[in-house]
Design a protein around this motif. Structure first.
Motif, PDB file in Angstrom:
ATOM      1  N   PHE A  10      -9.911   0.377 -21.455  1.00  9.16           N
ATOM      2  CA  PHE A  10      -9.746  -0.805 -21.086  1.00  9.16           C
ATOM      3  C   PHE A  10      -9.456  -0.923 -19.410  1.00  9.16           C
ATOM      4  N   PHE A 108     -13.608  -8.801 -24.998  1.00 11.68           N
ATOM      5  CA  PHE A 108     -13.623  -7.433 -24.612  1.00 11.68           C
ATOM      6  C   PHE A 108     -15.091  -7.317 -23.390  1.00 11.68           C
ATOM      7  N   ILE A 111     -13.552  -7.948 -20.230  1.00 13.80           N
ATOM      8  CA  ILE A 111     -12.779  -6.681 -19.741  1.00 13.80           C
ATOM      9  C   ILE A 111     -13.523  -5.554 -19.223  1.00 13.80           C
ATOM     10  N   PHE A 112     -14.753  -5.387 -19.864  1.00 11.51           N
ATOM     11  CA  PHE A 112     -15.440  -4.087 -19.707  1.00 11.51           C
ATOM     12  C   PHE A 112     -16.356  -4.421 -18.259  1.00 11.51           C
TER      13      PHE A 112
END
Length: 138
Positions: A10, A108, A111-112
């Motif tokens: 993360f 997700f 975030i990536f």
């Protein structure tokens, strides 16, 4: 499972030029995935029945995400930022028009994607430092 604290998916380590490049280029898989799924959904809807009202016009979105992926692979900071904004906008649009949108997967991806932006900025900073050191030594 790794016990090394520097290997956090993360918040990956971008302290070296190679690591920053890997994180920046690795995040281009997200728009490739989004474009691929969009194309598959459009094709399914064209030949069978539309999913969530997605029409062949969504191929324009898939093309844009393809171009974004190319720009991210080239470690273009502006394209990475605009790509994230476009992705968030498309998620909000899906939420308001079809009632589908922000899922755990979308969070997700964001975030990536943000980590890819971090990697791109760090890559260019480290590359500039390495180039200035190289000029001083020659």
């Amino acid at each position: 499972m790794s016990t090394d604290k520097s290997e956090n998916m993360f918040w990956p380590d971008i302290s070296t030029l190679e690591k920053a490049e890997g994180v920046a280029k690795g995040s281009c898989g997200i728009p490739i995935f989004v474009a691929s799924i969009t194309i598959l959904v459009v094709l399914y809807g064209y030949f069978f029945s539309p999913i969530l009202g997605i029409t062949p016009w969504a191929l324009i979105d898939a093309s844009i995400f393809g171009l974004i992926a190319y720009g991210m692979f080239r470690i273009n900071r502006l394209v990475s930022i605009l790509g994230l904004i476009f992705y968030i906008w498309s998620q909000v649009d899906m939420l308001t028009t079809q009632g589908a949108g922000f899922s755990v997967l979308a969070v997700f991806f964001m975030i990536f994607w943000f980590n890819g932006i971090r990697g791109a900025f760090k890559y260019h900073k480290l590359k500039k430092q390495a180039d200035s050191v190289e000029q001083v030594t020659t």
